[in-house]
Design a protein around this motif. Structure first.
Motif, PDB file in Angstrom:
ATOM      1  N   UNK A 100      -9.468 -58.211  39.040  1.00 24.16           N
ATOM      2  CA  UNK A 100     -10.375 -58.859  39.990  1.00 24.16           C
ATOM      3  C   UNK A 100      -9.581 -59.794  40.899  1.00 24.16           C
ATOM      4  N   UNK A 101     -10.162 -60.252  41.997  1.00 22.21           N
ATOM      5  CA  UNK A 101      -9.467 -61.237  42.835  1.00 22.21           C
ATOM      6  C   UNK A 101      -9.040 -62.444  42.005  1.00 22.21           C
ATOM      7  N   UNK A 102      -7.849 -62.966  42.293  1.00 22.79           N
ATOM      8  CA  UNK A 102      -7.296 -64.076  41.525  1.00 22.79           C
ATOM      9  C   UNK A 102      -7.300 -65.341  42.370  1.00 22.79           C
ATOM     10  N   UNK A 103      -7.734 -66.429  41.771  1.00 23.06           N
ATOM     11  CA  UNK A 103      -7.771 -67.698  42.474  1.00 23.06           C
ATOM     12  C   UNK A 103      -8.823 -68.594  41.865  1.00 23.06           C
ATOM     13  N   UNK A 104      -9.358 -69.489  42.668  1.00 22.02           N
ATOM     14  CA  UNK A 104     -10.409 -70.377  42.185  1.00 22.02           C
ATOM     15  C   UNK A 104     -11.708 -69.585  42.031  1.00 22.02           C
ATOM     16  N   UNK A 105     -12.506 -69.872  40.983  1.00 17.24           N
ATOM     17  CA  UNK A 105     -13.672 -69.036  40.672  1.00 17.24           C
ATOM     18  C   UNK A 105     -14.593 -68.755  41.852  1.00 17.24           C
ATOM     19  N   UNK A 106     -14.974 -69.767  42.598  1.00 10.57           N
ATOM     20  CA  UNK A 106     -15.905 -69.560  43.710  1.00 10.57           C
ATOM     21  C   UNK A 106     -15.326 -68.573  44.717  1.00 10.57           C
ATOM     22  N   UNK A 107     -14.047 -68.739  45.045  1.00  7.27           N
ATOM     23  CA  UNK A 107     -13.402 -67.833  46.003  1.00  7.27           C
ATOM     24  C   UNK A 107     -13.343 -66.408  45.448  1.00  7.27           C
ATOM     25  N   UNK A 108     -13.063 -66.303  44.150  1.00  6.68           N
ATOM     26  CA  UNK A 108     -12.951 -64.970  43.526  1.00  6.68           C
ATOM     27  C   UNK A 108     -14.257 -64.201  43.614  1.00  6.68           C
ATOM     28  N   UNK A 109     -15.345 -64.840  43.221  1.00  7.43           N
ATOM     29  CA  UNK A 109     -16.628 -64.144  43.192  1.00  7.43           C
ATOM     30  C   UNK A 109     -17.070 -63.747  44.598  1.00  7.43           C
ATOM     31  N   UNK A 110     -16.773 -64.600  45.568  1.00 10.50           N
ATOM     32  CA  UNK A 110     -17.203 -64.310  46.930  1.00 10.50           C
ATOM     33  C   UNK A 110     -16.306 -63.272  47.610  1.00 10.50           C
ATOM     34  N   UNK A 111     -15.138 -62.988  47.020  1.00  9.51           N
ATOM     35  CA  UNK A 111     -14.233 -61.988  47.588  1.00  9.51           C
ATOM     36  C   UNK A 111     -14.590 -60.569  47.173  1.00  9.51           C
ATOM     37  N   UNK A 112     -15.349 -60.420  46.109  1.00 11.76           N
ATOM     38  CA  UNK A 112     -15.594 -59.089  45.558  1.00 11.76           C
ATOM     39  C   UNK A 112     -16.281 -58.149  46.548  1.00 11.76           C
ATOM     40  N   UNK A 113     -17.340 -58.546  47.238  1.00 13.99           N
ATOM     41  CA  UNK A 113     -17.946 -57.615  48.203  1.00 13.99           C
ATOM     42  C   UNK A 113     -16.964 -57.169  49.287  1.00 13.99           C
ATOM     43  N   UNK A 114     -16.102 -58.085  49.743  1.00 13.41           N
ATOM     44  CA  UNK A 114     -15.123 -57.736  50.771  1.00 13.41           C
ATOM     45  C   UNK A 114     -14.106 -56.737  50.234  1.00 13.41           C
ATOM     46  N   UNK A 115     -13.709 -56.905  48.982  1.00 13.19           N
ATOM     47  CA  UNK A 115     -12.768 -55.966  48.368  1.00 13.19           C
ATOM     48  C   UNK A 115     -13.369 -54.568  48.280  1.00 13.19           C
ATOM     49  N   UNK A 116     -14.646 -54.482  47.933  1.00 15.13           N
ATOM     50  CA  UNK A 116     -15.297 -53.171  47.868  1.00 15.13           C
ATOM     51  C   UNK A 116     -15.414 -52.554  49.263  1.00 15.13           C
ATOM     52  N   UNK A 117     -15.619 -53.369  50.285  1.00 16.93           N
ATOM     53  CA  UNK A 117     -15.670 -52.837  51.647  1.00 16.93           C
ATOM     54  C   UNK A 117     -14.334 -52.208  52.029  1.00 16.93           C
ATOM     55  N   UNK A 118     -13.240 -52.875  51.650  1.00 21.09           N
ATOM     56  CA  UNK A 118     -11.902 -52.358  51.950  1.00 21.09           C
ATOM     57  C   UNK A 118     -11.690 -51.027  51.237  1.00 21.09           C
ATOM     58  N   UNK A 119     -12.024 -50.969  49.969  1.00 20.17           N
ATOM     59  CA  UNK A 119     -11.844 -49.725  49.215  1.00 20.17           C
ATOM     60  C   UNK A 119     -12.732 -48.619  49.782  1.00 20.17           C
ATOM     61  N   UNK A 120     -13.976 -48.938  50.072  1.00 15.94           N
ATOM     62  CA  UNK A 120     -14.897 -47.929  50.599  1.00 15.94           C
ATOM     63  C   UNK A 120     -14.432 -47.372  51.933  1.00 15.94           C
ATOM     64  N   UNK A 121     -13.884 -48.257  52.768  1.00 17.97           N
ATOM     65  CA  UNK A 121     -13.409 -47.837  54.085  1.00 17.97           C
ATOM     66  C   UNK A 121     -12.267 -46.832  53.959  1.00 17.97           C
ATOM     67  N   UNK A 122     -11.419 -47.016  52.971  1.00 20.18           N
ATOM     68  CA  UNK A 122     -10.270 -46.127  52.780  1.00 20.18           C
ATOM     69  C   UNK A 122     -10.630 -44.843  52.039  1.00 20.18           C
ATOM     70  N   UNK A 123     -11.508 -44.942  51.060  1.00 19.40           N
ATOM     71  CA  UNK A 123     -11.692 -43.857  50.105  1.00 19.40           C
ATOM     72  C   UNK A 123     -12.583 -42.740  50.619  1.00 19.40           C
ATOM     73  N   UNK A 124     -12.370 -41.552  50.071  1.00 16.49           N
ATOM     74  CA  UNK A 124     -13.172 -40.387  50.446  1.00 16.49           C
ATOM     75  C   UNK A 124     -14.585 -40.470  49.872  1.00 16.49           C
TER      76      UNK A 124
END
Length: 327
Positions: free
Chosen positions: A74-98
């Protein structure tokens, strides 16, 4: 390894230059799970392509397999930042993936998951009680009290003590040394080849391909450990009998109170060697890092390995999870 661009982000190559940066973000975690380490990911990414990006003040580690992106942590850092980064991480993966099917976050520890589920933002539970996500329990890490592994007290460790005593009696001329890459690398390679040759004799035919694939990855992981041993901050022991290497083990410190055993291999034909070097390395890790606990990783889903790790009476069994999107 080239950088890749997805949306507005540049994903940089995950190499040794990323070590100090990743460690800064790991310091905010201080988690005793074996996967939360630069080294643990670096050595096993030999066969894959690792990339990272800083997203919302968090360190995000991606892996590219067959053109598809997923996350190894999962995203590494302070808890609040980590949890709020997860949707953005999925957007990045979705944009790349088939397909969104390939987008996932692996090796999520239970403490992170608990915070992820209950984290609130302005009074609302984030992700609407995870309506958009599926959480699947995967493997678990085995964590022991260092002193238990060193002292082996009580009836539950009677067999371990017997095996160690028998080893010392049969092989009184054993020699234990601190691992030195220049001195021991070739002997380690030879022992690993022998271990593979001995082990494959007992692998069911249906599992041979999977075993060989795993061995290929493990061989590359050991090679990376030895090539970058000092830069990775690793420690290890070797054991010789009659000038022939019969066992080696490598580990590291992963958080304030826990060390981790990354790799251990011994000659099957030398009974008690595995138990002996494990106890000696436990002593070494405690002396070196003043660690209260020792993590030996997960059992990779192998029943025999599970039995061995349970036989040492773990203090904690820490589950790990994978987060998927609902399709």
């Amino acid at each position: 390894m080239a950088e890749i661009k997805v949306q507005d982000y540049t994903l940089k190559a995950f190499d040794l230059k990323a070590k100090d940066l990743m460690q800064q973000y790991l310091n905010d975690f201080d988690v005793n799970v074996s996967d939360y380490s630069f080294c643990a990911n670096y050595i096993w990414l030999s066969k894959s392509s690792g990339f990272y990006a800083i997203i919302n003040n968090t360190f995000c580690l991606f892996v590219m397999n067959g053109g598809e992106l997923s996350m190894l942590l999962p995203p590494l850092g302070k808890p609040k930042d980590c949890y709020e980064s997860i949707p953005e991480c999925f957007k990045i993966m979705n944009e790349n993936n088939s397909s969104n099917y390939y987008s996932r976050i692996e090796y999520v520890c239970d403490s992170f998951l608990e915070g992820f589920i209950t984290y609130t933002n302005e009074g609302e539970v984030i992700f609407s009680s995870l309506d958009n996500y599926v959480i699947e329990k995967k493997l678990a890490d085995y964590i022991y009290v260092s002193d238990d592994l060193i002292e082996l007290k009580g009836n539950s460790y009677h067999t371990k003590r017997t095996e160690i005593n028998k080893f010392k009696r049969v092989y009184p001329n054993y020699l234990v040394e601190v691992l030195d890459c220049k001195k021991h690398s070739e002997d380690i390679r030879i022992l690993f080849d022998k271990w593979v040759s001995d082990r494959i004799k007992y692998v069911p035919k249906a599992e041979v391909d999977a075993f060989l694939d795993g061995i290929y990855q493990e061989r590359l992981a050991i090679k990376r450990c030895l090539q970058d041993y000092e830069a990775l901050g690793l420690v290890g022991l070797v054991i010789y009998i009659n000038d022939e290497l019969k066992g080696f083990t490598i580990g590291e410190k992963i958080c304030s109170d826990t060390a981790s055993v990354l790799i251990e291999k011994t000659d099957f034909e030398v009974l008690g060697c595995a138990q002996f070097i494990f106890r000696e390395f436990s002593k070494y890790l405690k002396d070196k890092f003043d660690c209260k606990y020792i993590n030996v990783g997960d059992d990779m889903g192998f029943e025999n390995l599970k039995k061995v790790k349970m036989s040492y009476r773990p203090e904690k069994i820490i589950p790990k999870y994978t987060i998927y999107q609902k399709l």
